[in-house]
Design an enzyme around this catalytic site. Structure first.
Site, PDB file in Angstrom:
ATOM      1  N   GLU A  68      -0.025  -1.127   5.436  1.00 52.68           N
ATOM      2  CA  GLU A  68       1.209  -0.749   6.625  1.00 52.68           C
ATOM      3  C   GLU A  68       1.181   0.847   7.012  1.00 52.68           C
ATOM      4  O   GLU A  68       1.449   1.412   7.978  1.00 52.68           O
ATOM      5  CB  GLU A  68       2.483  -0.894   5.905  1.00 52.68           C
ATOM      6  CG  GLU A  68       3.881  -0.994   7.035  1.00 52.68           C
ATOM      7  CD  GLU A  68       4.402   0.569   7.154  1.00 52.68           C
ATOM      8  OE1 GLU A  68       5.136   0.898   7.985  1.00 52.68           O
ATOM      9  OE2 GLU A  68       4.097   1.293   6.124  1.00 52.68           O
ATOM     10  N   ASP A 121       0.931  -1.190  -0.099  1.00 47.68           N
ATOM     11  CA  ASP A 121       0.011   0.188   0.124  1.00 47.68           C
ATOM     12  C   ASP A 121       1.006   1.007  -0.195  1.00 47.68           C
ATOM     13  O   ASP A 121       2.222   1.197   0.356  1.00 47.68           O
ATOM     14  CB  ASP A 121      -0.978   0.291   1.212  1.00 47.68           C
ATOM     15  CG  ASP A 121      -0.102   0.265   2.630  1.00 47.68           C
ATOM     16  OD1 ASP A 121       0.795  -0.393   2.769  1.00 47.68           O
ATOM     17  OD2 ASP A 121      -0.451   1.041   3.379  1.00 47.68           O
TER      18      ASP A 121
HETATM   19 ZN   LIG Z   1       7.088   1.767   4.142  1.00 52.88          ZN
END
Ligand SMILES: [Zn+2]
Length: 427
Positions: free
Chosen positions: A175, A80
């Site tokens: 994340e 992401d």
């Molecule tokens: Zn990162």
């Protein structure tokens, strides 16, 4: 080199921005597009046991090619990109043989990536840089990490004369909104330790991060007509102001560095009746971290006491939540996992930059979930914005570091020098 460039561009041109306001995993549907593509690619390069679960966590195996027992190690990164800046329609630009001068990212909008401001650029003179077109982030955080892991696995598959143990790789969603490790199945991953490929400049090797907590502090008040307010009104904004003034003024992010911790007020909204203040607490040192949380409670108690009679109940309601902890606690008992990475870099003539992270990583959460997990450079700079760039040479070096770590891990004592025999204690 071209292989790395093509692979990297094939990833960054897929929009995978995560969304902190979403409850689902992955937080955005579009992350599936790259996730599914990665699964196909891993199969096509010859990885084994390629799996993707219902939350888009990807795992795969490169089997051992040696007879003897070698610990299983892992490499992890996230696909992401940060919701801080648009990741849609990324148009990467390639600057070959960088001349050390200003790079025009976008002539129309006059967006310049300049070494006058971003001094780090100068260390990449003569190298190939990949930049944005000034309207999006690049996504080197952390698609550089994914590129490096896939390329290293492909290299090991194509060069079986390089001996290594079993290697597991893991790619996660979300994340950037702090949830990358949340649904990571450590048991299924089944590695003794791993490395996140999610650091910045070449050489970075990190195994210390902040202990982190977040606090939400609600101040209550009493609204009364200002003309009749004497002795009656309690202005919650002013109570909040008293609270803030009790915090150490120098212990804020903008005045601290290295191992210095801080309190950081990141949100404040108020009216007379109610003011809400949100702050985060950060410290590498566990004792100091606890002390900081106590300090917040102490200030609240003091103010509550002061207003006890007038307000009748606690005027301040405090919620403190721990967010993550310093992975050092979990990594130091298995310090060789850092030593292996450091040795890998030195053998490749990369100067290791070992420093405490002023933040957290997925690796810190994974370390507390039973998978010790230091962080290694992925090569990019200026994450989460339009000035993000990555030197291709740094990505190439990261690939070599992964390969070297795999090699070292299969050697007796991981290729590390035997610990010097302890000096005999005098009796
Ligand atoms: Zn990162």
């Amino acid at each position: 080199m071209q292989n790395i460039i093509d692979r990297f561009i094939s990833y960054v041109t897929v929009d995978t921005e995560s969304n902190p306001n979403s409850e689902t995993t992955p937080s955005t549907e579009k992350q599936w597009v790259l996730a599914n593509k990665l699964v196909e690619e891993l199969k096509s390069i010859g990885m084994q046991d390629v799996s993707i679960d219902d939350k888009a966590y990807i795992m795969a195996t490169l089997p051992s090619n040696v007879e003897h027992e070698v610990p299983t190690i892992g490499f992890v990164s996230h696909f992401d990109t940060s919701p801080d800046f648009s990741g849609a329609n990324v148009k990467p630009q390639i600057v070959s043989d960088y001349n050390g001068k200003d790079i025009v990212l976008n002539a129309e909008q006059n967006i310049i990536l300049s070494p006058d401001y971003f001094k780090d650029l100068l260390q990449y003179k003569g190298q190939t840089l990949i930049t944005t077109d000034g309207t999006t982030l690049l996504g080197a955080d952390d698609k550089a990490g994914i590129t490096e892991i896939v390329t290293a696995m492909e290299f090991l598959i194509n060069n079986p004369e390089i001996k290594h143990g079993k290697i597991r790789i893991g790619f996660t969603p979300d994340e950037e909104i702090g949830r990358g490790a949340h649904f990571f199945n450590v048991e299924k991953f089944d590695a003794q330790w791993a490395y996140t490929m999610d650091g910045s400049q070449i050489g970075e090797l990190e195994y210390e991060n902040f202990n982190a907590a977040g606090a939400k502090i609600t101040f209550k008040g009493k609204s009364v007509h200002p003309g009749y307010a004497k002795g009656k009104m309690i202005n919650s904004m002013l109570v909040a102001n008293t609270f803030i003034s009790e915090l150490p003024a120098d212990e804020v992010p903008e005045r601290t560095k290295g191992y210095q911790g801080f309190y950081h007020i990141h949100h404040l909204t108020g009216s007379i009746e109610e003011t809400v203040l949100e702050l985060i607490i950060r410290d590498h040192n566990q004792k100091k971290f606890e002390k900081r949380k106590e300090k917040i409670q102490k200030i609240a108690r003091k103010i509550n006491k002061k207003f006890a009679k007038q307000f009748g109940e606690d005027i301040i309601v405090l919620e403190i939540k721990d967010q993550y902890y310093n992975m050092k606690e979990k990594v130091l008992p298995v310090k060789h996992i850092v030593d292996i990475a450091e040795k890998a870099m030195r053998e490749l003539n990369i100067k290791p930059i070992i420093k405490p992270i002023r933040g957290g990583t997925d690796g810190s959460q994974l370390s507390y979930m039973g998978l010790p997990c230091p962080n290694i450079f992925a090569g990019g700079h200026n994450f989460h914005g339009k000035y993000e760039y990555v030197p291709v040479e740094s990505m190439q070096k990261a690939v070599e570091v992964i390969v070297k770590i795999a090699e070292l891990t299969a050697l007796p004592n991981f290729g590390l020098e035997e610990p010097k025999s302890k000096t005999k204690k005098r009796k």
